[in-house]
Design a protein around this motif. Structure first.
Motif, PDB file in Angstrom:
ATOM      1  N   PRO A 107       0.784  -1.580   0.267  1.00 49.98           N
ATOM      2  CA  PRO A 107      -0.008  -0.339   0.160  1.00 49.98           C
ATOM      3  C   PRO A 107       0.310   1.182   0.201  1.00 49.98           C
ATOM      4  CG  PRO A 107       0.157  -1.086   2.191  1.00 49.98           C
ATOM      5  CD  PRO A 107       0.811  -2.321   1.992  1.00 49.98           C
ATOM      6  N   GLY A 108       1.983   1.037   0.286  1.00 52.06           N
ATOM      7  CA  GLY A 108       2.427   2.067   0.347  1.00 52.06           C
ATOM      8  C   GLY A 108       4.356   2.035   0.161  1.00 52.06           C
ATOM      9  N   SER A 109       5.195   3.057  -0.164  1.00 52.68           N
ATOM     10  CA  SER A 109       6.582   2.670  -0.708  1.00 52.68           C
ATOM     11  C   SER A 109       8.106   3.043   0.070  1.00 52.68           C
ATOM     12  CB  SER A 109       6.971   3.488  -1.946  1.00 52.68           C
ATOM     13  OG  SER A 109       7.016   4.321  -1.773  1.00 52.68           O
ATOM     14  N   LYS A 110       7.425   3.603   1.222  1.00 54.03           N
ATOM     15  CA  LYS A 110       8.427   4.131   2.352  1.00 54.03           C
ATOM     16  C   LYS A 110       8.865   2.587   2.824  1.00 54.03           C
ATOM     17  CE  LYS A 110       9.612   7.417   5.928  1.00 54.03           C
ATOM     18  NZ  LYS A 110       9.492   8.290   6.505  1.00 54.03           N
ATOM     19  N   TYR A 111       8.408   1.769   3.117  1.00 53.67           N
ATOM     20  CA  TYR A 111       9.203   0.568   4.095  1.00 53.67           C
ATOM     21  C   TYR A 111       8.827  -1.235   2.868  1.00 53.67           C
ATOM     22  CZ  TYR A 111       8.666   3.757   7.935  1.00 53.67           C
ATOM     23  OH  TYR A 111       9.112   4.734   8.746  1.00 53.67           O
ATOM     24  N   ASP A 112       9.463  -1.596   3.534  1.00 54.19           N
ATOM     25  CA  ASP A 112       9.232  -2.816   2.352  1.00 54.19           C
ATOM     26  C   ASP A 112       7.661  -3.209   1.909  1.00 54.19           C
ATOM     27  OD1 ASP A 112      11.703  -3.533   2.424  1.00 54.19           O
ATOM     28  OD2 ASP A 112      11.516  -4.852   3.707  1.00 54.19           O
ATOM     29  N   THR A 113       7.664  -3.247   1.177  1.00 52.19           N
ATOM     30  CA  THR A 113       5.808  -3.137   0.739  1.00 52.19           C
ATOM     31  C   THR A 113       5.848  -4.530  -0.415  1.00 52.19           C
ATOM     32  OG1 THR A 113       4.680  -1.828  -0.593  1.00 52.19           O
ATOM     33  CG2 THR A 113       6.517  -1.727  -1.100  1.00 52.19           C
ATOM     34  N   MET A 114       4.482  -4.556  -1.214  1.00 53.93           N
ATOM     35  CA  MET A 114       3.725  -5.231  -2.125  1.00 53.93           C
ATOM     36  C   MET A 114       3.771  -4.945  -3.581  1.00 53.93           C
ATOM     37  SD  MET A 114       1.722  -7.620  -0.360  1.00 53.93           S
ATOM     38  CE  MET A 114       2.037  -8.980  -0.156  1.00 53.93           C
ATOM     39  N   PHE A 115       3.900  -5.603  -4.363  1.00 60.59           N
ATOM     40  CA  PHE A 115       4.134  -5.063  -6.375  1.00 60.59           C
ATOM     41  C   PHE A 115       2.381  -5.745  -5.765  1.00 60.59           C
ATOM     42  CE2 PHE A 115       3.658  -6.027 -10.215  1.00 60.59           C
ATOM     43  CZ  PHE A 115       4.191  -5.243 -11.290  1.00 60.59           C
ATOM     44  N   GLY A 116       1.550  -5.730  -6.788  1.00 63.36           N
ATOM     45  CA  GLY A 116       0.295  -5.355  -6.811  1.00 63.36           C
ATOM     46  C   GLY A 116      -0.134  -6.052  -7.761  1.00 63.36           C
ATOM     47  N   ILE A 117      -0.845  -6.544  -8.719  1.00 65.94           N
ATOM     48  CA  ILE A 117      -1.875  -6.867  -9.192  1.00 65.94           C
ATOM     49  C   ILE A 117      -3.391  -6.921  -8.539  1.00 65.94           C
ATOM     50  CG2 ILE A 117      -2.157  -7.699 -11.919  1.00 65.94           C
ATOM     51  CD1 ILE A 117       0.648  -8.879 -11.418  1.00 65.94           C
ATOM     52  N   PHE A 118      -4.516  -6.723  -9.530  1.00 67.35           N
ATOM     53  CA  PHE A 118      -5.751  -6.834  -9.008  1.00 67.35           C
ATOM     54  C   PHE A 118      -6.591  -6.845 -10.778  1.00 67.35           C
ATOM     55  CE2 PHE A 118      -5.736  -1.449  -9.283  1.00 67.35           C
ATOM     56  CZ  PHE A 118      -7.289  -1.871 -10.153  1.00 67.35           C
ATOM     57  N   GLY A 119      -7.481  -8.186 -10.203  1.00 68.63           N
ATOM     58  CA  GLY A 119      -8.472  -8.273 -11.988  1.00 68.63           C
ATOM     59  C   GLY A 119      -9.295  -8.324 -11.571  1.00 68.63           C
ATOM     60  N   VAL A 120     -10.537  -7.484 -12.416  1.00 69.21           N
ATOM     61  CA  VAL A 120     -11.960  -7.534 -12.063  1.00 69.21           C
ATOM     62  C   VAL A 120     -12.711  -8.500 -13.633  1.00 69.21           C
ATOM     63  CG1 VAL A 120     -14.218  -6.028 -11.634  1.00 69.21           C
ATOM     64  CG2 VAL A 120     -11.927  -5.127 -10.841  1.00 69.21           C
ATOM     65  N   PRO A 121     -12.798  -9.852 -12.920  1.00 75.33           N
ATOM     66  CA  PRO A 121     -13.511 -10.845 -14.105  1.00 75.33           C
ATOM     67  C   PRO A 121     -14.668 -10.518 -14.633  1.00 75.33           C
ATOM     68  CG  PRO A 121     -13.133 -12.107 -12.120  1.00 75.33           C
ATOM     69  CD  PRO A 121     -12.814 -10.528 -11.437  1.00 75.33           C
ATOM     70  N   ASN A 122     -14.527 -10.773 -15.869  1.00 67.39           N
ATOM     71  CA  ASN A 122     -15.481 -10.666 -16.954  1.00 67.39           C
ATOM     72  C   ASN A 122     -17.240 -11.752 -16.411  1.00 67.39           C
ATOM     73  OD1 ASN A 122     -17.282  -9.691 -18.399  1.00 67.39           O
ATOM     74  ND2 ASN A 122     -15.704  -9.326 -20.338  1.00 67.39           N
ATOM     75  N   ARG A 123     -18.046 -11.272 -16.772  1.00 68.97           N
ATOM     76  CA  ARG A 123     -19.298 -12.350 -16.917  1.00 68.97           C
ATOM     77  C   ARG A 123     -18.995 -13.480 -16.781  1.00 68.97           C
ATOM     78  NH1 ARG A 123     -24.720 -11.505 -15.216  1.00 68.97           N
ATOM     79  NH2 ARG A 123     -24.594  -8.726 -14.945  1.00 68.97           N
ATOM     80  N   GLY A 124     -19.418 -14.461 -16.449  1.00 70.80           N
ATOM     81  CA  GLY A 124     -19.150 -15.951 -16.700  1.00 70.80           C
ATOM     82  C   GLY A 124     -17.323 -16.234 -17.002  1.00 70.80           C
ATOM     83  N   VAL A 125     -16.549 -15.608 -16.465  1.00 71.15           N
ATOM     84  CA  VAL A 125     -15.467 -16.132 -16.117  1.00 71.15           C
ATOM     85  C   VAL A 125     -14.774 -16.241 -14.550  1.00 71.15           C
ATOM     86  CG1 VAL A 125     -12.351 -15.133 -16.562  1.00 71.15           C
ATOM     87  CG2 VAL A 125     -14.314 -14.938 -18.222  1.00 71.15           C
ATOM     88  N   SER A 126     -14.142 -16.618 -14.335  1.00 76.40           N
ATOM     89  CA  SER A 126     -13.895 -17.089 -12.645  1.00 76.40           C
ATOM     90  C   SER A 126     -12.780 -16.224 -12.693  1.00 76.40           C
ATOM     91  CB  SER A 126     -13.988 -18.460 -12.563  1.00 76.40           C
ATOM     92  OG  SER A 126     -12.543 -19.009 -13.227  1.00 76.40           O
ATOM     93  N   PRO A 127     -12.715 -16.075 -11.050  1.00 79.02           N
ATOM     94  CA  PRO A 127     -11.552 -15.579 -10.822  1.00 79.02           C
ATOM     95  C   PRO A 127     -10.245 -16.371 -10.473  1.00 79.02           C
ATOM     96  CG  PRO A 127     -13.513 -15.244  -9.619  1.00 79.02           C
ATOM     97  CD  PRO A 127     -13.763 -16.304 -10.513  1.00 79.02           C
TER      98      PRO A 127
END
Length: 236
Positions: A107-127
């Motif tokens: 969620p931030g960059s000052k300290y050790d953090t994470m590289f995040g990827i989010f996806g929003v599935p389309n209708r009929g496509v599973s997460p």
């Protein structure tokens, strides 16, 4: 406090003393640094709700002080920076996802953090399908790297973004104040651009291989309550 514009620095200093000088200083706080134990295996959480399905994948990475920090900006651009980016083409253009976005520091960059990827599935496509299509994109970079054209496009966009952020007094004050607070030197605004310009395709592949590992990731999903809980396989 950052001030930019046609001002007299000495007058601004006098104003700062006038309006803030009477505030009493407190004791210097003790430094607090929480270090998370090294993650040795994948972590997963699934929330079941009657709402829009959602996929969020986070990979541990170092802070903005790390030498590799600018590489994550390039990775983010290559993956989801515009309609020609890799994950946008494979997921959104192919109508597998409504949206996909890489976050170089979450969620931030000052300290050790994470590289995040989010996806929003389309209708009929599973997460689960979206999750593994994201992994396919990451594995391609790990195995084959990125092209010089992709790297140059990311560098050009980074330079353009910086110019855009500094094209107003408000942008100048904000960027310099933030960098002074985060890194202790407002000049780091320009050093960041120099660091990005120095990145090579080999750097990107190396960081991808070190970061995008199964044991280094945390996966969170929102699934609908009527979604069958089927076992899935995950890429390394």
């Amino acid at each position: 406090i950052g001030i930019a514009g046609d001002v007299d620095p000495e007058q601004m200093r006098a104003f700062a003393e006038k309006y803030f000088g009477d505030l009493p200083g407190g004791d210097e706080p003790l430094p607090v640094r929480t270090e998370e134990p090294e993650q040795i295996s994948e972590r997963r959480v699934i929330i079941r709700e009657q709402t829009q399905p959602f996929v969020m994948i986070g990979f541990h990475r170092g802070s903005m002080q790390s030498e590799d920090a600018p590489v994550y900006d390039v990775l983010s651009d290559v993956l989801t920076g515009g309609r020609t980016s890799r994950l946008y083409e494979s997921l959104v253009t192919e109508e597998k996802a409504l949206q996909v976005q890489a976050l170089p520091a979450f969620p931030g960059s000052k300290y050790d953090t994470m590289f995040g990827i989010f996806g929003v599935p389309n209708r009929g496509v599973s997460p689960d399908s979206v999750e593994h299509m994201i992994y396919d994109g990451l594995e391609a970079i790990k195995e084959d790297g990125i092209s010089q054209e992709e790297l140059e496009r990311a560098k050009t966009r980074a330079r353009s973004d910086l110019i855009g952020q500094l094209d107003s007094n408000q942008g100048l004050a904000l960027q310099f104040a933030q960098m002074e607070e985060l890194k202790g030197d407002w000049r780091s605004v320009f050093r960041r651009l120099d660091a990005i310009q120095a990145i090579t395709v080999e750097d990107v592949q190396r960081v991808a291989q070190n970061t995008f590992r199964r044991s280094n990731r945390t996966v969170a999903m929102i699934k609908t309550t009527d979604d069958e809980q089927q076992p899935t396989t995950a890429a390394n």
